[in-house]
Motif scaffolding. Structure first.
Motif, PDB file in Angstrom:
ATOM      1  N   SER A  23       0.966  -1.079  -0.184  1.00  0.00           N
ATOM      2  CA  SER A  23       0.027   0.005   0.012  1.00  0.00           C
ATOM      3  C   SER A  23       0.843   1.203   0.058  1.00  0.00           C
ATOM      4  CB  SER A  23      -0.963   0.134   1.036  1.00  0.00           C
ATOM      5  OG  SER A  23      -0.229   0.182   2.387  1.00  0.00           O
ATOM      6  N   ASP A  24       2.125   1.145   0.080  1.00  0.00           N
ATOM      7  CA  ASP A  24       3.119   2.439   0.089  1.00  0.00           C
ATOM      8  C   ASP A  24       4.013   2.256  -1.203  1.00  0.00           C
ATOM      9  OD1 ASP A  24       4.723   4.426   0.562  1.00  0.00           O
ATOM     10  OD2 ASP A  24       5.479   3.547   2.386  1.00  0.00           O
ATOM     11  N   PRO A  25       3.717   3.279  -2.058  1.00  0.00           N
ATOM     12  CA  PRO A  25       4.185   3.289  -3.440  1.00  0.00           C
ATOM     13  C   PRO A  25       5.591   3.684  -3.140  1.00  0.00           C
ATOM     14  CG  PRO A  25       2.205   4.384  -3.678  1.00  0.00           C
ATOM     15  CD  PRO A  25       2.340   4.149  -2.121  1.00  0.00           C
ATOM     16  N   ILE A  26       6.187   4.096  -2.214  1.00  0.00           N
ATOM     17  CA  ILE A  26       7.780   4.253  -2.014  1.00  0.00           C
ATOM     18  C   ILE A  26       8.360   3.010  -2.029  1.00  0.00           C
ATOM     19  CG2 ILE A  26       9.525   5.040  -0.352  1.00  0.00           C
ATOM     20  CD1 ILE A  26       7.933   7.348  -1.574  1.00  0.00           C
ATOM     21  N   ASN A  27       7.700   1.807  -1.667  1.00  0.00           N
ATOM     22  CA  ASN A  27       8.292   0.562  -1.756  1.00  0.00           C
ATOM     23  C   ASN A  27       8.216  -0.019  -3.428  1.00  0.00           C
ATOM     24  OD1 ASN A  27       8.780   0.226   1.027  1.00  0.00           O
ATOM     25  ND2 ASN A  27       6.547  -0.020   1.200  1.00  0.00           N
ATOM     26  N   TYR A  28       7.584   0.502  -4.175  1.00  0.00           N
ATOM     27  CA  TYR A  28       7.381  -0.103  -5.486  1.00  0.00           C
ATOM     28  C   TYR A  28       8.757  -0.195  -6.258  1.00  0.00           C
ATOM     29  CZ  TYR A  28       2.339   0.407  -5.020  1.00  0.00           C
ATOM     30  OH  TYR A  28       1.237   0.389  -4.665  1.00  0.00           O
ATOM     31  N   PRO A  29       9.686   0.650  -6.120  1.00  0.00           N
ATOM     32  CA  PRO A  29      10.955   0.293  -6.886  1.00  0.00           C
ATOM     33  C   PRO A  29      11.785  -1.106  -6.466  1.00  0.00           C
ATOM     34  CG  PRO A  29      10.972   2.593  -6.292  1.00  0.00           C
ATOM     35  CD  PRO A  29       9.818   1.772  -5.703  1.00  0.00           C
TER      36      PRO A  29
END
Length: 129
Positions: A23-29
């Motif tokens: 749910s946290d896009p900062i983790n997407y990479p």
């Protein structure tokens, strides 16, 4: 050719652990490297990202109790749902819908392959936590 694509993984981690990461896009990479290599938060629900296939601006729409993690990218929507399977397992389902500007069948094929790779990677990364 179908204009929808479902990706499903079972992550051997509790729902709240999976939720916190997905749910946290900062983790997407880290979990979705085929799509994004960098993400920057613009405001509480808006982000800018960069990846191998371009730059993106998106808004997240989330609802913890219902397992909803949606992203709005212009006219495109990314829909991900999380379901607790048991105390230690979470099912993650992603629905990809071919957007109207993606007319090239080969691009759609590689998009689907990339999404599948990213969710397999997310499973591997989250299970190591």
């Amino acid at each position: 050719m179908k204009d929808t694509h479902l990706t499903k993984v079972i992550i051997e981690r509790p729902y709240n652990v999976v939720w916190k990461i997905i749910s946290d896009p900062i983790n997407y990479p880290q979990i979705y490297p085929f799509w994004l290599s960098k993400v920057k938060k613009v405001d509480s629900n808006s982000y800018e990202g960069k990846g191998p296939h371009g730059k993106y601006k998106f808004t997240k729409i989330i609802e913890h109790d219902f397992g909803i993690v949606d992203l709005k990218l212009g006219e495109e929507s990314s829909r991900t749902r999380l379901f607790s399977l048991d105390d230690e397992s979470t099912v993650v389902i992603h629905l990809g819908v071919r957007w109207k500007d993606m007319k090239n069948p080969l691009a759609w094929f590689f998009y689907k392959r990339g999404v599948d790779k990213d969710f397999k990677n997310a499973k591997k990364v989250i299970e190591k936590l």
